[in-house]
Motif scaffolding. Structure first.
Motif, short mmCIF file in Angstrom:
data_model
loop_
_atom_site.label_atom_id
_atom_site.label_comp_id
_atom_site.label_asym_id
_atom_site.label_seq_id
_atom_site.Cartn_x
_atom_site.Cartn_y
_atom_site.Cartn_z
N GLY A 1 0.92 -1.14 0.04
CA GLY A 1 0.00 -0.07 -0.10
C GLY A 1 1.02 1.21 -0.03
O GLY A 1 2.11 1.10 -0.26
N TYR A 2 0.06 2.40 0.26
CA TYR A 2 0.88 3.53 0.36
C TYR A 2 0.49 4.17 1.71
O TYR A 2 -0.44 4.56 2.20
CB TYR A 2 0.21 4.57 -0.74
CG TYR A 2 0.81 4.11 -2.20
CD1 TYR A 2 1.73 4.42 -2.83
CD2 TYR A 2 -0.31 3.10 -2.75
CE1 TYR A 2 1.75 4.31 -4.21
CE2 TYR A 2 0.09 2.65 -3.80
CZ TYR A 2 0.81 3.25 -4.58
OH TYR A 2 1.44 2.76 -5.69
N GLN A 3 1.82 4.92 2.35
CA GLN A 3 1.59 5.68 3.53
C GLN A 3 2.40 6.93 3.48
O GLN A 3 3.45 6.96 3.03
CB GLN A 3 2.20 4.68 4.38
CG GLN A 3 2.11 5.21 5.94
CD GLN A 3 2.30 4.53 7.10
OE1 GLN A 3 2.30 3.27 7.02
NE2 GLN A 3 3.13 4.86 8.26
N THR A 4 1.64 7.81 3.99
CA THR A 4 2.29 9.11 3.95
C THR A 4 2.12 9.86 5.25
O THR A 4 1.09 10.06 5.87
CB THR A 4 1.63 10.05 2.81
OG1 THR A 4 1.64 9.60 1.53
CG2 THR A 4 2.27 11.63 2.57
N ASN A 5 3.15 10.44 5.81
CA ASN A 5 3.17 11.30 6.97
C ASN A 5 3.90 12.66 6.75
O ASN A 5 4.65 12.67 6.07
CB ASN A 5 3.82 10.62 8.05
CG ASN A 5 3.19 9.10 8.53
OD1 ASN A 5 2.03 8.94 8.86
ND2 ASN A 5 3.98 8.10 8.31
#
Length: 163
Positions: free
Chosen positions: A68-72
């Protein structure tokens, strides 16, 4: 007359800076992008009611597909008010960490921004901003499959990927 020439010169310099560079990128996507104003427009730095503004942003999408994709991200801003006029200056700091997919594509962004806001009247504001920053991108292609690893019948990970 000098004030008009100064304004025209300032406009020309800003126009040259804005049009003389090429940018190739895809922005991080947030459902509430108004919380990361520096990411989308540096001239919005410091343009809000309070003196200090800070936002923490997190988005995780497509978790069922691979990794998946994870952005912080962190967006912090400070408004510097003038004692002598209604005009003000805004400064900001923006940090972003993005991880995407099976290739573990990573993006790290550290940006400092500044903007000057000139109050024209109660309903109008003229703003100019700039961002200076550092971006680092990386990819781990070890876990990916390539066309050259197809042996004619099936996928064979022991074959050279030729990439």
């Amino acid at each position: 007359m000098l004030q008009i020439r100064t304004n025209i010169l300032l406009f020309l310099v800003l126009w040259l800076l804005a049009t003389s560079t090429r940018l190739y990128a895809q922005d991080a996507h947030y459902s509430q992008f108004t919380n990361a104003t520096q990411l989308y427009n540096p001239s919005l730095t410091g343009q809000y009611e309070q003196t200090i503004k800070a936002s923490l942003l997190h988005r995780k999408q497509w978790a069922s597909i691979g990794k998946g994709y994870q952005t912080n991200a962190f967006d912090g801003q400070y408004k510097i008010l003038s004692m002598y006029s209604r005009n003000y200056f805004g400064t900001g700091l923006f940090l972003l960490q993005d991880r995407a997919g099976l290739a573990d594509m990573r993006t790290f962004i550290l940006q400092a921004s500044g903007a000057y806001h000139m109050v024209i009247d109660n309903n109008n504001l003229l703003s100019a901003g700039i961002i200076l920053g550092y971006t680092q991108r990386s990819v781990d292609a070890d876990g990916l499959a390539w066309d050259s690893q197809y042996n004619g019948y099936s996928y064979d990970p022991s074959l050279d990927n030729k990439e």
